[in-house]
Enzyme design. Structure first.
Site, mmCIF file in Angstrom:
data_model
loop_
_atom_site.group_PDB
_atom_site.id
_atom_site.type_symbol
_atom_site.label_atom_id
_atom_site.label_comp_id
_atom_site.label_asym_id
_atom_site.label_seq_id
_atom_site.Cartn_x
_atom_site.Cartn_y
_atom_site.Cartn_z
ATOM 1 N N HIS A 134 59.110 -79.110 -2.258
ATOM 2 C CA HIS A 134 60.341 -79.844 -2.554
ATOM 3 C C HIS A 134 60.367 -80.105 -4.058
ATOM 4 O O HIS A 134 60.203 -81.239 -4.514
ATOM 5 C CB HIS A 134 60.347 -81.154 -1.755
ATOM 6 C CG HIS A 134 61.699 -81.761 -1.570
ATOM 7 N ND1 HIS A 134 62.832 -81.323 -2.236
ATOM 8 C CD2 HIS A 134 62.113 -82.818 -0.796
ATOM 9 C CE1 HIS A 134 63.867 -82.061 -1.873
ATOM 10 N NE2 HIS A 134 63.461 -82.961 -1.006
ATOM 11 N N GLN A 137 62.594 -82.841 -5.599
ATOM 12 C CA GLN A 137 62.083 -84.196 -5.350
ATOM 13 C C GLN A 137 61.041 -84.573 -6.404
ATOM 14 O O GLN A 137 61.045 -85.688 -6.944
ATOM 15 C CB GLN A 137 61.465 -84.258 -3.948
ATOM 16 C CG GLN A 137 60.919 -85.622 -3.576
ATOM 17 C CD GLN A 137 62.000 -86.675 -3.427
ATOM 18 O OE1 GLN A 137 62.955 -86.490 -2.698
ATOM 19 N NE2 GLN A 137 61.859 -87.796 -4.137
ATOM 20 N N ASP A 229 54.786 -90.546 2.455
ATOM 21 C CA ASP A 229 55.867 -89.813 3.121
ATOM 22 C C ASP A 229 55.611 -89.925 4.626
ATOM 23 O O ASP A 229 54.554 -90.402 5.059
ATOM 24 C CB ASP A 229 55.836 -88.341 2.642
ATOM 25 C CG ASP A 229 57.063 -87.539 3.083
ATOM 26 O OD1 ASP A 229 57.999 -88.111 3.666
ATOM 27 O OD2 ASP A 229 57.061 -86.311 2.846
ATOM 28 N N ARG A 297 67.362 -88.680 -8.153
ATOM 29 C CA ARG A 297 67.569 -87.322 -7.632
ATOM 30 C C ARG A 297 68.827 -86.728 -8.274
ATOM 31 O O ARG A 297 68.846 -85.560 -8.667
ATOM 32 C CB ARG A 297 67.717 -87.347 -6.104
ATOM 33 C CG ARG A 297 66.453 -87.616 -5.312
ATOM 34 C CD ARG A 297 65.449 -86.475 -5.420
ATOM 35 N NE ARG A 297 66.035 -85.206 -5.044
ATOM 36 C CZ ARG A 297 66.174 -84.744 -3.794
ATOM 37 N NH1 ARG A 297 65.738 -85.470 -2.777
ATOM 38 N NH2 ARG A 297 66.714 -83.550 -3.548
HETATM 39 N N1 CP Z 1 64.175 -86.876 -0.029
HETATM 40 C C1 CP Z 1 65.130 -86.054 0.457
HETATM 41 O O1 CP Z 1 65.119 -84.835 0.241
HETATM 42 O O2 CP Z 1 66.112 -86.709 1.128
HETATM 43 P P1 CP Z 1 67.238 -86.010 2.028
HETATM 44 O O3 CP Z 1 66.537 -85.345 3.185
HETATM 45 O O4 CP Z 1 68.129 -87.136 2.444
HETATM 46 O O5 CP Z 1 67.954 -84.996 1.180
#
Ligand code: CP
Length: 310
Positions: A134, A137, A229, A297
């Site tokens: 990710h 992120q 997480d 973000r």
């Molecule tokens: N952290 C994240 O990617 O959140 P969403 O799944 O809401 O996009």
């Protein structure tokens, strides 16, 4: 001068330390401009296609609102509502979307398929999360840390819990920027060599470090950022009971934060399972920066789009 125009953003390891810092510095400028009420149309009339195979709150909003603030347009392609990978090949979808859009953002639970799309596309493809990583992120995670600690080099970042996509990418960005990254969890769930080997290679250049430990006291000593997480994700529901039992000691609590540096901050990529991997007291407490992190973000992803698309 460093330029990122036309590049894909699939993995942080494709980017140098200088390129990552350029994205973070651009984030700071764009966030400041927005807070002062300036909406410069850096991407006037540019278009972004957003493909999702799973729901999203933060990723969807930050890309959709972000490109609109930059003067561009967005099309949201809902989970299950395009032909990609079913009635139409990944190759053809990539070629067609490249005729409509100036960039493609995609959340897809198969990194190899996303890579196939990116290789066939003739416009930048941005990874909005796969089953492996990710990277968007991680940009927001580190930018949020930079707002609290300057400089961040040499600071200690501790990830509690499962080796999730944000864990992989956080470790990677730490290794690029010279931070000391610790993964604290039972040995069974330690990050695997496909990532730790990359961290080791990057750390030789950046001066960062990587360590796995199951010892909470050791992990917390001098920690500047505590991150967690969810303990299970899509496809892991059957392991819920086992994971709850094994990860229980690693729930992030006020007691854990009390063992860290006095200025420690708490981050979570969200969505969180409150009362499972983290307590309400931590989520809503004075060390928590989770909502700054969520907002960031959008600022980091705006910077990414400006640099890749303009
Ligand atoms: N952290 C994240 O990617 O959140 P969403 O799944 O809401 O996009």
């Amino acid at each position: 001068m460093t330029r990122l125009t036309g590049r894909n953003f699939m993995d942080l390891d494709d980017y140098s330390r200088e390129e990552i810092l350029l994205i973070l510095e651009t984030t700071k400028e764009l966030k400041l401009e927005l807070k002062r009420g300036y909406f410069h149309p850096y991407l006037k009339h540019k278009s972004l296609g957003c493909i999702f195979d799973q729901p999203s709150t933060r990723t969807r909003i930050s890309f959709e609102l972000g490109i609109q603030q930059l003067g561009g347009y967005v099309t949201y392609l809902k989970p299950g509502e395009i032909h990609l990978g079913k009635k139409e090949s990944i190759y053809d979808t990539a070629k067609v979307l490249s005729r409509f859009f100036d960039a493609i953002m995609i959340r897809w639970n198969n990194y190899d398929e996303m890579k196939e799309l990116a290789d066939a596309a003739t416009v930048p493809v941005i990874n909005g999360m796969t089953e492996k990583n990710h990277p968007c992120q991680a940009l927001a995670d580190i930018y949020t840390m930079m707002e609290r600690f300057d400089p961040i080099g040499g600071k200690k970042v501790v990830f509690f819990g499962d080796r999730t996509q944000p864990a992989h990418s956080l470790g990677l960005i730490c290794s690029k920027l010279g931070l000391n990254f610790v993964h604290c969890c039972p040995e069974k769930y330690a990050i695997l060599p496909d990532y730790t080997d990359i961290y080791a290679r990057n750390n030789l250049i950046s001066g960062g470090t990587y360590q796995h430990t199951d010892n909470i006291d050791e992990a917390c000593k001098g920690a500047h950022l505590i991150y967690t997480d969810v303990w299970w994700w899509i496809g892991q529901e059957a392991e819920e009971d086992e994971r709850k039992k094994l990860f229980a000691p690693y729930q992030v609590t006020a007691e854990i934060l009390a063992k860290c540096d006095k200025n420690v901050i708490f981050e979570h990529c969200l969505p969180a399972m409150r009362g499972v991997e983290v307590t309400d007291e931590v989520m809503d407490g004075p060390h928590s920066v989770i909502y700054d992190q969520a907002e960031n973000r959008m600022h980091t992803e705006k910077a990414l789009m400006v640099l890749l698309m303009s």
